[in-house]
Design a protein around this motif. Structure first.
Motif, PDB file in Angstrom:
ATOM      1  N   VAL A  49       1.854  -4.096  -1.108  1.00 28.09           N
ATOM      2  CA  VAL A  49       2.010  -2.843  -0.715  1.00 28.09           C
ATOM      3  C   VAL A  49       1.902  -2.789   1.128  1.00 28.09           C
ATOM      4  O   VAL A  49       0.494  -2.634   1.463  1.00 28.09           O
ATOM      5  N   THR A  51       1.130  -1.430   4.753  1.00 27.39           N
ATOM      6  CA  THR A  51       1.452   0.131   5.263  1.00 27.39           C
ATOM      7  C   THR A  51       1.160   0.236   6.508  1.00 27.39           C
ATOM      8  O   THR A  51       0.439  -0.916   7.200  1.00 27.39           O
ATOM      9  N   LYS A  55       0.132   4.528   6.469  1.00 28.68           N
ATOM     10  CA  LYS A  55       1.429   4.844   6.334  1.00 28.68           C
ATOM     11  C   LYS A  55       2.655   4.094   5.680  1.00 28.68           C
ATOM     12  O   LYS A  55       2.434   2.991   6.072  1.00 28.68           O
ATOM     13  N   TYR A  56       2.252   4.768   4.319  1.00 30.34           N
ATOM     14  CA  TYR A  56       3.338   3.454   3.448  1.00 30.34           C
ATOM     15  C   TYR A  56       4.776   2.961   4.120  1.00 30.34           C
ATOM     16  O   TYR A  56       5.539   4.005   4.043  1.00 30.34           O
ATOM     17  N   ARG A  58       6.529  -0.694   3.010  1.00 30.11           N
ATOM     18  CA  ARG A  58       7.535  -1.045   2.071  1.00 30.11           C
ATOM     19  C   ARG A  58       6.569  -1.250   0.935  1.00 30.11           C
ATOM     20  O   ARG A  58       5.050  -1.714   1.274  1.00 30.11           O
ATOM     21  N   THR A  59       7.141  -2.348  -0.707  1.00 32.85           N
ATOM     22  CA  THR A  59       6.480  -3.026  -1.102  1.00 32.85           C
ATOM     23  C   THR A  59       7.030  -4.221  -1.029  1.00 32.85           C
ATOM     24  O   THR A  59       8.430  -4.049  -1.161  1.00 32.85           O
ATOM     25  N   LYS A  67       3.666  -9.890   8.362  1.00 35.51           N
ATOM     26  CA  LYS A  67       3.678  -8.543   8.194  1.00 35.51           C
ATOM     27  C   LYS A  67       3.908  -8.474   9.365  1.00 35.51           C
ATOM     28  O   LYS A  67       3.149  -9.337  10.511  1.00 35.51           O
ATOM     29  N   GLU A  72       0.039  -3.789  10.992  1.00 37.28           N
ATOM     30  CA  GLU A  72       0.354  -2.957   9.545  1.00 37.28           C
ATOM     31  C   GLU A  72      -0.864  -3.969   7.921  1.00 37.28           C
ATOM     32  O   GLU A  72      -1.452  -5.175   8.793  1.00 37.28           O
ATOM     33  N   TYR A  75      -1.537  -4.043   0.387  1.00 37.83           N
ATOM     34  CA  TYR A  75      -2.907  -4.107  -1.254  1.00 37.83           C
ATOM     35  C   TYR A  75      -2.412  -4.741  -1.515  1.00 37.83           C
ATOM     36  O   TYR A  75      -1.308  -4.084  -1.975  1.00 37.83           O
ATOM     37  N   TYR A 133       2.323   2.283  -5.655  1.00 39.02           N
ATOM     38  CA  TYR A 133       2.322   3.244  -4.671  1.00 39.02           C
ATOM     39  C   TYR A 133       1.744   4.398  -5.381  1.00 39.02           C
ATOM     40  O   TYR A 133       0.602   4.642  -4.474  1.00 39.02           O
ATOM     41  N   LEU A 136      -1.996   3.454  -6.015  1.00 38.43           N
ATOM     42  CA  LEU A 136      -3.111   3.473  -4.243  1.00 38.43           C
ATOM     43  C   LEU A 136      -3.212   4.897  -3.737  1.00 38.43           C
ATOM     44  O   LEU A 136      -3.746   4.922  -3.050  1.00 38.43           O
ATOM     45  N   PHE A 137      -2.106   5.264  -3.595  1.00 34.60           N
ATOM     46  CA  PHE A 137      -2.198   7.315  -3.292  1.00 34.60           C
ATOM     47  C   PHE A 137      -1.928   8.005  -3.713  1.00 34.60           C
ATOM     48  O   PHE A 137      -2.061   9.128  -2.733  1.00 34.60           O
TER      49      PHE A 137
END
Length: 333
Positions: A49, A51, A55-56, A58-59, A67, A72, A75, A133, A136-137
């Motif tokens: 994941v 960020t 902020k999220y 993409r996966t 990245k 970035e 996780y 997602y 985690l969030f």
């Protein structure tokens, strides 16, 4: 530019060469660090994941991925791995001879049942992460939240049942109900967790009353044993008695049928005889008399028949003797 800056400083040649080498090494290290922060690998049972500034974004799937460095973060979430939470005990070492401890976990397993008794319930919740997602969030500290949900759900389920159900017959039902309840709460919280299985390990009464409870269980087991023995004896005696009663009834019915048929036969014979008697009264009377006498006289042995004054012996005597001699000779033969 860096070289012009060094030249203006008018440093000795040795120091100038050292600074140039340091610049090259620093540049190489910066490139290595940049590449190291750009490239990362996600395991086969994980997803990454990404960020950007928290902020999220993409996966990413398993394998090598890139990245943006320094901006970035990744996780790694084990979505294919089955995880578990233990309640009432903790695994110290897993293996062929696993070791467990209850230190620090006794309070979470002590439950109040619906009939106001206590039960010590140990269980395991096995789950997978099906939405990285949400995991985690959506919820802070999902594992701690999951543990609190499981414990609250178990207390609710156990609180609706008696202590005997919890300790004996209701374990399977409790596991199924608990799994359903935990899954519903996780869905309401959007935790991204799928419950795979809930397993009740050991369910025991608390230690201070364990001896008394074992005595009650032994008494109940003895009661069940005696009931089963009584049922077994009942199944032996009752069918045998039923069979004997049925046999007696059938014999009685057979005897009644035989007597009725014999009586009907005698009635039919009498009716036929009576009809003949009506047709020829004297002849029939004489025939009946002679048949009766021929049947009775051989049974009487030696017979003396005289006339009414007792003067003359009727010749029938010789007939009786002949008949008796014939019967004796036949018996001797």
């Amino acid at each position: 530019m860096f070289e012009k800056f060094i030249y203006k400083l008018n440093l000795p040649p040795g120091i100038t060469a050292f600074l140039q080498r340091t610049r090259l090494i620093t540049l190489i290290l910066a490139i290595i660090i940049t590449l190291w922060s750009m490239i990362f690998q996600v395991g086969t049972e994980e997803v990454g994941v990404i960020t950007r500034f928290g902020k999220y974004v993409r996966t990413v799937e398993p394998g090598l991925n890139l990245k943006i460095p320094f901006t970035e973060d990744v996780y790694k979430v084990p979505v294919e791995r089955q995880q578990k939470l233990e309640f009432g005990f903790r695994t110290v070492s897993a293996g062929v001879n696993s070791e467990y401890t209850r230190q620090g976990a006794k309070d979470e397993s002590l439950m109040l049942t619906g009939d106001l008794n206590l039960a010590d319930v140990e269980w395991v919740v096995q789950y997978r992460i099906d939405n990285a997602y949400n995991y985690l969030f959506k919820v802070r500290n999902p594992e701690t939240t999951m543990r609190d949900i499981s414990e609250a759900a178990m207390r609710q389920v156990v609180g609706d049942r008696t202590v005997n159900e919890v300790l004996t017959t209701g374990r399977t039902e409790i596991g199924g109900k608990l799994e359903e309840l935990i899954q519903n709460i996780c869905n309401d919280y959007n935790m991204g967790i799928k419950i795979e299985q809930v397993v009740l390990q050991d369910v025991n009464p608390p230690d201070p009353v364990k001896a008394a409870f074992n005595a009650v269980n032994e008494a109940q087991q003895e009661k069940e044993t005696l009931i089963n023995q009584a049922k077994s004896e009942y199944n032996k005696v009752i069918p045998r008695a039923s069979g004997q009663a049925e046999e007696t009834i059938q014999k009685a019915e057979g005897y009644a049928t035989e007597r009725v048929n014999r009586a009907k036969g005698e009635v039919a014979r009498f009716n036929e005889l009576y009809n003949e008697y009506i047709k020829a009264t004297e002849v029939t009377k004489r025939r009946i008399y002679l048949e009766t006498m021929s049947e009775i006289l051989p049974r009487l042995g030696n017979i003396v028949i005289t006339d009414q004054e007792g003067n003359n012996v009727v010749p029938l005597l010789q007939m009786g003797l002949k008949n008796s001699q014939n019967s004796n000779s036949q018996s001797n033969e």
